[in-house]
Motif scaffolding. Structure first.
Motif, PDB file in Angstrom:
ATOM      1  N   SER A   1       0.857  -1.181   0.000  1.00  0.00           N
ATOM      2  CA  SER A   1       0.000   0.000   0.000  1.00  0.00           C
ATOM      3  C   SER A   1       0.890   1.226   0.000  1.00  0.00           C
ATOM      4  O   SER A   1       1.922   1.245   0.673  1.00  0.00           O
ATOM      5  N   PRO A   2       0.489   2.256  -0.738  1.00  0.00           N
ATOM      6  CA  PRO A   2       1.322   3.463  -0.763  1.00  0.00           C
ATOM      7  C   PRO A   2       1.358   4.135   0.608  1.00  0.00           C
ATOM      8  O   PRO A   2       0.383   4.108   1.351  1.00  0.00           O
ATOM      9  N   THR A   3       2.493   4.724   0.918  1.00  0.00           N
ATOM     10  CA  THR A   3       2.637   5.469   2.164  1.00  0.00           C
ATOM     11  C   THR A   3       1.854   6.772   2.049  1.00  0.00           C
ATOM     12  O   THR A   3       1.417   7.151   0.950  1.00  0.00           O
ATOM     13  N   VAL A   4       1.704   7.468   3.158  1.00  0.00           N
ATOM     14  CA  VAL A   4       1.007   8.760   3.151  1.00  0.00           C
ATOM     15  C   VAL A   4       1.713   9.722   2.198  1.00  0.00           C
ATOM     16  O   VAL A   4       1.071  10.423   1.424  1.00  0.00           O
ATOM     17  N   GLU A   5       3.033   9.732   2.228  1.00  0.00           N
ATOM     18  CA  GLU A   5       3.798  10.613   1.336  1.00  0.00           C
ATOM     19  C   GLU A   5       3.582  10.238  -0.120  1.00  0.00           C
ATOM     20  O   GLU A   5       3.448  11.103  -0.978  1.00  0.00           O
ATOM     21  N   GLU A   6       3.563   8.952  -0.415  1.00  0.00           N
ATOM     22  CA  GLU A   6       3.329   8.503  -1.791  1.00  0.00           C
ATOM     23  C   GLU A   6       1.928   8.883  -2.258  1.00  0.00           C
ATOM     24  O   GLU A   6       1.748   9.320  -3.399  1.00  0.00           O
ATOM     25  N   LYS A   7       0.940   8.754  -1.374  1.00  0.00           N
ATOM     26  CA  LYS A   7      -0.429   9.154  -1.720  1.00  0.00           C
ATOM     27  C   LYS A   7      -0.491  10.649  -2.012  1.00  0.00           C
ATOM     28  O   LYS A   7      -1.153  11.074  -2.960  1.00  0.00           O
ATOM     29  N   ARG A   8       0.195  11.450  -1.194  1.00  0.00           N
ATOM     30  CA  ARG A   8       0.234  12.897  -1.426  1.00  0.00           C
ATOM     31  C   ARG A   8       0.860  13.211  -2.779  1.00  0.00           C
ATOM     32  O   ARG A   8       0.381  14.064  -3.520  1.00  0.00           O
ATOM     33  N   ALA A   9       1.957  12.523  -3.090  1.00  0.00           N
ATOM     34  CA  ALA A   9       2.641  12.752  -4.367  1.00  0.00           C
ATOM     35  C   ALA A   9       1.742  12.364  -5.541  1.00  0.00           C
ATOM     36  O   ALA A   9       1.692  13.070  -6.556  1.00  0.00           O
ATOM     37  N   LEU A  10       1.026  11.245  -5.422  1.00  0.00           N
ATOM     38  CA  LEU A  10       0.122  10.809  -6.483  1.00  0.00           C
ATOM     39  C   LEU A  10      -1.012  11.804  -6.677  1.00  0.00           C
ATOM     40  O   LEU A  10      -1.408  12.099  -7.804  1.00  0.00           O
ATOM     41  N   ARG A  11      -1.531  12.355  -5.588  1.00  0.00           N
ATOM     42  CA  ARG A  11      -2.601  13.363  -5.699  1.00  0.00           C
ATOM     43  C   ARG A  11      -2.044  14.666  -6.269  1.00  0.00           C
ATOM     44  O   ARG A  11      -2.714  15.325  -7.062  1.00  0.00           O
ATOM     45  N   GLY A  12      -0.840  15.038  -5.855  1.00  0.00           N
ATOM     46  CA  GLY A  12      -0.213  16.246  -6.400  1.00  0.00           C
ATOM     47  C   GLY A  12      -0.016  16.134  -7.900  1.00  0.00           C
ATOM     48  O   GLY A  12      -0.295  17.076  -8.647  1.00  0.00           O
ATOM     49  N   ALA A  13       0.441  14.976  -8.338  1.00  0.00           N
ATOM     50  CA  ALA A  13       0.613  14.755  -9.778  1.00  0.00           C
ATOM     51  C   ALA A  13      -0.742  14.777 -10.486  1.00  0.00           C
ATOM     52  O   ALA A  13      -0.862  15.316 -11.597  1.00  0.00           O
ATOM     53  N   ALA A  14      -1.776  14.236  -9.861  1.00  0.00           N
ATOM     54  CA  ALA A  14      -3.114  14.260 -10.457  1.00  0.00           C
ATOM     55  C   ALA A  14      -3.592  15.698 -10.642  1.00  0.00           C
ATOM     56  O   ALA A  14      -4.188  16.033 -11.670  1.00  0.00           O
TER      57      ALA A  14
END
Length: 160
Positions: free
Chosen positions: A7-20
């Motif tokens: 599962s993506p970490t909180v930081e990875e989720k933030r990065a994925l949303r930022g890229a979105a």
């Protein structure tokens, strides 16, 4: 045998949303500039941009569902978002007169204000940072911050 995906970490989720968010601004800009529809633009971004790798560059991965929701909401609620943006702009500068990249940014941010559960301060911070990415040598960040703050107060007054 299926591999277990972490599962993506909180930081990875933030990065994925930022890229979105970044891709949503680009997609909205492209739709306006090329007069293409939502479906065609989403397909193009998902097939040729998001996570794509070429000899010269690698495009970041993104939260695809979040990207789709932002673009769809920005298009579906464009009238309401543009009116909200107009009220946040100085009377002499209606949304039709501002830079098309900023217009796309305000539409994506407005869509997130109206449809997502993201705290408004996070939305403002993320889109101000994007303004800096699109306009690194200018004062657009302060302008974007002021407009988004006004829009946030209108869209989600209870959070202030």
């Amino acid at each position: 045998m299926e591999q277990n995906k972490k599962s993506p970490t909180v930081e990875e989720k933030r990065a994925l949303r930022g890229a979105a968010r970044f891709y949503a601004v680009q997609a909205l800009f492209q739709m306006e500039a090329s007069d293409r529809g939502v479906s065609e633009t989403l397909r193009e971004f998902e097939a040729h941009r998001i996570g794509a790798e070429t000899e010269d560059e690698t495009w970041a991965e993104a939260d695809i569902n979040f990207f789709r929701r932002l673009v769809d909401a920005a298009v579906e609620r464009q009238g309401a978002i543009d009116q909200m943006t107009d009220r946040a702009l100085v009377a002499k500068w209606p949304i039709a007169r501002i830079d098309p990249t900023l217009r796309a940014l305000f539409r994506a941010a407005g869509a997130e204000f109206l449809t997502a559960q993201t705290p408004v301060r996070v939305v403002i911070s993320e889109f101000v940072a994007l303004a800096g990415a699109f306009f690194p040598e200018s004062r657009e960040q302060k302008f974007v911050n002021a407009v988004l703050d006004h829009m946030a107060h209108e869209a989600r007054a209870a959070e202030f």
